[in-house]
Design a protein around this motif. Structure first.
Motif, PDB file in Angstrom:
ATOM      1  N   TYR A  12       0.863  -1.190   0.000  1.00 47.68           N
ATOM      2  CA  TYR A  12       0.000   0.000   0.000  1.00 47.68           C
ATOM      3  C   TYR A  12       0.894   1.232   0.000  1.00 47.68           C
ATOM      4  CZ  TYR A  12      -3.599   3.326   1.410  1.00 47.68           C
ATOM      5  OH  TYR A  12      -4.461   4.395   1.461  1.00 47.68           O
ATOM      6  N   LEU A  14       1.379   5.370  -0.356  1.00 46.00           N
ATOM      7  CA  LEU A  14       0.676   6.631  -0.175  1.00 46.00           C
ATOM      8  C   LEU A  14       0.910   7.561  -1.356  1.00 46.00           C
ATOM      9  CD1 LEU A  14       1.465   7.369   3.581  1.00 46.00           C
ATOM     10  CD2 LEU A  14      -0.524   6.211   2.627  1.00 46.00           C
ATOM     11  N   THR A  15      -0.112   8.346  -1.694  1.00 45.89           N
ATOM     12  CA  THR A  15       0.038   9.374  -2.725  1.00 45.89           C
ATOM     13  C   THR A  15       0.606  10.645  -2.097  1.00 45.89           C
ATOM     14  OG1 THR A  15      -2.157  10.328  -2.362  1.00 45.89           O
ATOM     15  CG2 THR A  15      -2.009   8.443  -3.876  1.00 45.89           C
ATOM     16  N   MET A  18      -1.827  12.204   0.292  1.00 46.08           N
ATOM     17  CA  MET A  18      -1.881  11.519   1.578  1.00 46.08           C
ATOM     18  C   MET A  18      -0.694  11.894   2.455  1.00 46.08           C
ATOM     19  SD  MET A  18      -3.116   7.738   0.310  1.00 46.08           S
ATOM     20  CE  MET A  18      -4.726   7.466  -0.434  1.00 46.08           C
ATOM     21  N   TRP A  19       0.492  11.931   1.861  1.00 48.57           N
ATOM     22  CA  TRP A  19       1.671  12.340   2.624  1.00 48.57           C
ATOM     23  C   TRP A  19       1.510  13.764   3.154  1.00 48.57           C
ATOM     24  CZ3 TRP A  19       4.789   9.297   4.863  1.00 48.57           C
ATOM     25  CH2 TRP A  19       5.218   8.104   4.287  1.00 48.57           C
ATOM     26  N   GLY A  55     -10.417   6.929  -1.807  1.00 47.80           N
ATOM     27  CA  GLY A  55      -9.556   6.044  -1.040  1.00 47.80           C
ATOM     28  C   GLY A  55      -9.413   6.447   0.414  1.00 47.80           C
ATOM     29  N   LYS A  56     -10.436   7.111   0.942  1.00 50.52           N
ATOM     30  CA  LYS A  56     -10.353   7.587   2.328  1.00 50.52           C
ATOM     31  C   LYS A  56     -10.297   6.434   3.323  1.00 50.52           C
ATOM     32  CE  LYS A  56     -14.170  10.059   2.077  1.00 50.52           C
ATOM     33  NZ  LYS A  56     -14.539   9.826   0.672  1.00 50.52           N
ATOM     34  N   PHE A  59      -6.952   4.585   3.443  1.00 50.22           N
ATOM     35  CA  PHE A  59      -5.960   5.514   3.977  1.00 50.22           C
ATOM     36  C   PHE A  59      -6.048   5.600   5.491  1.00 50.22           C
ATOM     37  CE2 PHE A  59      -4.934  10.151   4.832  1.00 50.22           C
ATOM     38  CZ  PHE A  59      -3.564   9.934   4.933  1.00 50.22           C
ATOM     39  N   ALA A  62      -4.729   2.538   7.116  1.00 58.12           N
ATOM     40  CA  ALA A  62      -3.270   2.565   7.233  1.00 58.12           C
ATOM     41  C   ALA A  62      -2.832   3.413   8.420  1.00 58.12           C
ATOM     42  CB  ALA A  62      -2.663   3.087   5.938  1.00 58.12           C
ATOM     43  N   MET A  63      -3.550   4.522   8.663  1.00 57.08           N
ATOM     44  CA  MET A  63      -3.239   5.336   9.836  1.00 57.08           C
ATOM     45  C   MET A  63      -3.492   4.560  11.130  1.00 57.08           C
ATOM     46  SD  MET A  63      -4.571   9.197   8.910  1.00 57.08           S
ATOM     47  CE  MET A  63      -3.787   9.864  10.388  1.00 57.08           C
ATOM     48  N   SER A 245      -5.589  10.374  -6.910  1.00 61.29           N
ATOM     49  CA  SER A 245      -6.269   9.079  -6.983  1.00 61.29           C
ATOM     50  C   SER A 245      -6.775   8.770  -8.389  1.00 61.29           C
ATOM     51  CB  SER A 245      -7.447   9.046  -6.012  1.00 61.29           C
ATOM     52  OG  SER A 245      -8.492   9.915  -6.441  1.00 61.29           O
TER      53      SER A 245
END
Length: 509
Positions: A12, A14-15, A18-19, A55-56, A59, A62-63, A245
């Motif tokens: 996975y 991150l974009t 996202m970063w 993709g919330k 994401f 992942a957090m 995305s």
């Protein structure tokens, strides 16, 4: 690992968007060197607003993985003056949504992320309703029904779609309870949502409009001049709000970056626009907008607001919607060219009363003093007053100013109320009516709050999305507008002395 779909099992990644959000969310306060770890964060709440399929959910899953076992707590400075971090000793995480099905959006992405990746050795127990963590911590999905679990000393709370949690609802109370629990541990929430219905005063809307410096609102917006109902503009909006995305292919048709097929989004959005353009704008355009049940649509009220000096005299009609403890009370006036405005009393105060600011009750003596000043200042041709809770005061005003000037006008009568609301709405929408409003900030909010509540026989009344979202100024305007139209129809002006009447008021429409 990517939890599902064609790319399931792949790392996975991150974009850039996202970063950027993570960098902001974990930003330290400028004075962090003088703060404890619990007060070192720049932001105490963070909200990510993106359209559907951006993709919330993966994401935030992942957090959750990071908050469960990763180094996410500020732990001071190393020898080089750089910040260092450590994990939570006991991480307690609540995946929160309005329903169990909604929590699945995040929770069902989270479990395969753990089970199929390198975290499976650290987190071996991933159950359907609870994931046990090292240090006696856990991850669990919760909704407002799980009241017994809402008092936990949580360390991280992802809230899914708080844009659908109306103000004043049990869901708002749930959110507030979780925020208090987080404050006790130094933890923080992350809210993920689409654009919201502006009529609901949702948890997400309140946070976005709070303008608090310790609240991060990451909301990608397209330029306001682009119209979501226009196909060309809509496609531009999609390219902006889906950002990283959006699926990009090479010349051979192979995926380069992204995962959202914008052609498919356009196909879905174009269908929904025909049925409910505001819902389509919220879901796919990332645009907060009024729901289909809203009495007015965006711009219909604001386009009628004009900045002009408050009339100081002259013939007017009056509308009054009164309350006692729960709702507001308001005196609104209408000139005979249909300008609606809030007069002031003898002390220069606006004739709008919020019981929350007046000791929990409407100050009746102050209201009656305002009535007297308004009648002395203006030539009140007709006054329509809603009598429930104010029957004695209405009778007093009738005795003083005459029952051909002061009328009881009960707003609970469905058919007459429906007709009055339709007349006001029609004149607001009709560009040739000449109707206008003063720039009263409370009126703007009350008009935005008003929603239609269906009644028998294809009629409706106005309702509030939530108890704390008031509409009383709208009701006062509806009575004032009804009074001025009835006065015109009855030729009440013609029976009055012409020296009392400005000729400009004869130009109706």
């Amino acid at each position: 690992m990517i939890p599902d779909g064609d790319l399931a099992g792949q790392p996975y990644m991150l974009t850039d968007e996202m970063w950027t959000f993570l960098v902001k969310h974990y930003r330290l306060h400028e004075g962090a060197r003088e703060h404890s770890w619990q007060t070192a964060w720049h932001y105490t709440k963070s909200m990510l607003v993106r359209p559907q399929k951006w993709g919330k959910s993966p994401f935030v899953a992942a957090m959750i993985c990071a908050e469960a076992v990763g180094d996410v707590i500020f732990a001071g400075w190393d020898a080089n003056g750089e910040p260092v971090a450590r994990p939570w000793p006991t991480a307690i995480i609540q995946v929160t949504a309005s329903t169990e099905d909604q929590t699945d959006n995040v929770y069902k992405a989270l479990r395969p992320m753990i089970d199929t990746g390198p975290l499976t050795d650290l987190i071996p127990d991933t159950g359907e309703t609870r994931i046990n963590l090292p240090g006696a911590g856990w991850i669990e999905p919760v909704t407002s029904k799980a009241l017994s679990r809402l008092g936990a000393r949580v360390t991280f709370v992802p809230q899914d779609e708080p844009g659908t949690w109306p103000g004043g609802s049990q869901l708002e109370k749930m959110a507030d309870t979780q925020y208090r629990g987080l404050a006790g541990t130094g933890g923080r929430p992350v809210l993920i949502t689409n654009g919201w219905d502006l009529a609901e005063n949702s948890v997400a809307q309140q946070l976005a409009e709070s303008n608090e410096p310790d609240v991060l609102v990451d909301h990608t917006k397209a330029p306001e001049h682009l119209s979501y109902t226009n196909k060309v503009d809509r496609q531009k909006i999609h390219r902006i709000v889906y950002g990283d995305s959006a699926l990009k292919l090479d010349r051979g048709g192979n995926r380069v970056t992204g995962w959202v097929n914008l052609d498919r989004i356009e196909a879905e959005a174009s269908k929904l626009v025909k049925k409910d353009p505001n819902q389509a704008a919220r879901f796919f355009g990332n645009i907060p907008s009024m729901g289909s049940g809203s009495w007015l649509q965006p711009g219909q009220y604001s386009d009628r607001v004009v900045v002009r000096e408050r009339p100081k005299s002259g013939p007017v009609c009056l509308g009054f919607d009164g309350s006692d403890v729960d709702d507001w009370s308001a005196i609104r006036l209408s000139t005979f060219d249909f300008h609606k405005f809030t007069p002031v009393d003898h002390l220069g105060r606006r004739t709008i009363w919020n019981p929350a600011l007046t000791g929990g009750k409407i100050p009746r003596l102050e209201v009656m003093a305002a009535f007297e000043y308004v009648f002395q200042t203006y030539d009140v041709v007709r006054a329509y007053l809603d009598p429930p809770l104010w029957a004695s005061e209405v009778n007093f005003l009738q005795g003083k100013y005459g029952d051909r000037v002061v009328f009881e006008w009960p707003t609970y009568r469905i058919k007459p109320m429906h007709a009055a609301l339709e007349r006001l709405k029609t004149d607001i929408i009709n560009p040739t009516s000449g109707l206008s409003f003063d720039a009263d900030p409370d009126a703007d909010i009350h008009y935005r709050n008003a929603v239609m509540r269906a009644r028998a026989g294809q009629t409706y009344i106005l309702g509030k999305p939530a108890d704390n979202q008031k509409i009383d100024i709208v009701m006062s305007d509806a009575l004032a507008h009804e009074a001025v139209n009835d006065a015109i129809a009855a030729n009440d002006l013609g029976r009055r002395k012409t020296s009392q009447i400005s000729t400009t008021f004869y130009k109706i429409g």
